[in-house]
Design an enzyme around this catalytic site. Structure first.
Site, PDB file in Angstrom:
ATOM      1  N   ALA A  70      44.765 -40.546 -45.378  1.00 18.97           N
ATOM      2  CA  ALA A  70      43.442 -41.145 -45.544  1.00 18.97           C
ATOM      3  C   ALA A  70      42.496 -40.149 -46.198  1.00 18.97           C
ATOM      4  O   ALA A  70      42.586 -38.943 -45.972  1.00 18.97           O
ATOM      5  CB  ALA A  70      42.883 -41.568 -44.190  1.00 18.97           C
ATOM      6  N   GLY A 115      48.546 -40.961 -43.334  1.00 19.44           N
ATOM      7  CA  GLY A 115      48.763 -42.326 -43.786  1.00 19.44           C
ATOM      8  C   GLY A 115      49.824 -42.440 -44.865  1.00 19.44           C
ATOM      9  O   GLY A 115      50.490 -43.470 -44.983  1.00 19.44           O
ATOM     10  N   GLU A 118      52.952 -42.643 -43.006  1.00 17.29           N
ATOM     11  CA  GLU A 118      53.026 -43.944 -42.342  1.00 17.29           C
ATOM     12  C   GLU A 118      53.423 -45.051 -43.321  1.00 17.29           C
ATOM     13  O   GLU A 118      54.143 -45.989 -42.952  1.00 17.29           O
ATOM     14  CB  GLU A 118      51.694 -44.243 -41.652  1.00 17.29           C
ATOM     15  CG  GLU A 118      51.491 -43.345 -40.434  1.00 17.29           C
ATOM     16  CD  GLU A 118      50.094 -43.424 -39.845  1.00 17.29           C
ATOM     17  OE1 GLU A 118      49.960 -43.874 -38.698  1.00 17.29           O
ATOM     18  OE2 GLU A 118      49.135 -43.028 -40.536  1.00 17.29           O
ATOM     19  N   GLU A 138      47.326 -35.562 -37.547  1.00 15.55           N
ATOM     20  CA  GLU A 138      46.086 -36.080 -36.964  1.00 15.55           C
ATOM     21  C   GLU A 138      45.656 -35.378 -35.676  1.00 15.55           C
ATOM     22  O   GLU A 138      44.463 -35.252 -35.396  1.00 15.55           O
ATOM     23  CB  GLU A 138      46.218 -37.587 -36.721  1.00 15.55           C
ATOM     24  CG  GLU A 138      46.209 -38.440 -37.983  1.00 15.55           C
ATOM     25  CD  GLU A 138      47.565 -38.561 -38.654  1.00 15.55           C
ATOM     26  OE1 GLU A 138      47.670 -39.310 -39.627  1.00 15.55           O
ATOM     27  OE2 GLU A 138      48.520 -37.889 -38.199  1.00 15.55           O
TER      28      GLU A 138
END
Length: 260
Positions: A70, A115, A118, A138
């Site tokens: 992100a 992300g 992911e 994170e």
């Protein structure tokens, strides 16, 4: 057959080209290391949803750097409405990748972090250049992976290994990710896109209905996981003392001073 370049709204952060049953979608935000902002997340989802009717396989790539996760500037602004909108849109994106009824092959070079990892976890096959790295950092920001990472990683490598990787923010080399079953093939650096397209070309000769059924059945267990719970916890952590401190420290490029 000539390749067809697809126009994805007004976005310049995602390119898409279709040819011979393969839709190749390229993350194209190199100055941000392909970090996801809301436009990029929505554009990638739209590219998949708007695929030509004859699409048999989708390939995702990102040039020399797959995706840094992100866009931290979104988190740094601290606007919970904006963060929530990005998180919800990202949930739609990874679910779209995981459930679109054609195989999705991710070609990873450089790094797939947060992300970006992911998104790779949601793909059906992953080809990685031998210098690629994977990780979910994170926890170092006082947060958790919130785009399916806690759930899909656990489903794919088991609980103990998932806890280790997430709690320590451990990065995996391409070879290590391959050993854990997170990567299907490791190739020379820079060759992942071409190899992914080769695999896609082979898959276009298979039964589309058989491939769709295989994807649906094999991925069935992952669809029942607690993705909404994960996103809810992530949003809570954004407002926590540690979450605020962790994001601020990352933006300011200094170690975080966690109080709890």
């Amino acid at each position: 057959m000539m390749a067809e370049t697809l126009v994805i709204g007004e976005s310049v952060s995602v390119d898409a080209e279709a040819a011979a049953g393969v839709l190749h979608v390229v993350l194209n935000r190199p100055r941000k290391r392909n970090a996801f902002d809301l436009d990029m997340v929505r554009s990638l989802t739209k590219a998949i949803d708007a695929r030509p009717a004859d699409t048999r396989v989708i390939v995702l790539s990102g040039g020399s750097f797959f995706c840094a996760g992100a866009d931290i500037s979104v988190y740094g602004r601290g606007d919970l409405g904006e963060i929530g909108e990005l998180t919800r849109a990202a949930g739609v994106l990874v679910e779209t990748i995981a459930t679109v009824p054609v195989p999705v092959v991710a070609a990873v070079e450089g790094m797939a972090l947060g992300g970006g990892f992911e998104v790779a976890l949601a793909a059906d096959l992953v080809v990685a250049g031998d210098t690629a790295e994977f990780g979910l950092p994170e926890a170092s920001l006082g947060l958790i992976p919130g785009w399916g990472g806690t759930q899909r990683l656990t489903a794919q490598v088991g609980g103990r290994k998932a806890k280790q990787l997430i709690m320590f923010g451990q990065r995996l080399s391409a070879a290590e990710a391959h050993g854990l079953g997170l990567v299907n093939e490791v190739v020379a650096a820079g060759a992942s896109r071409d190899r992914a397209l080769e695999l896609a070309a082979v898959l276009t000769g298979s039964s589309a209905s058989a491939l769709a059924a295989t994807k649906d059945l094999v991925s069935g267990a992952e669809r029942a996981l607690a993705y909404s719970d994960e996103r809810a916890v992530l949003m809570e952590l954004f407002t926590s003392e540690d979450g605020v401190a962790g994001v601020a420290a990352f933006v300011q490029k200094r170690p975080a001073d966690f109080r709890r």
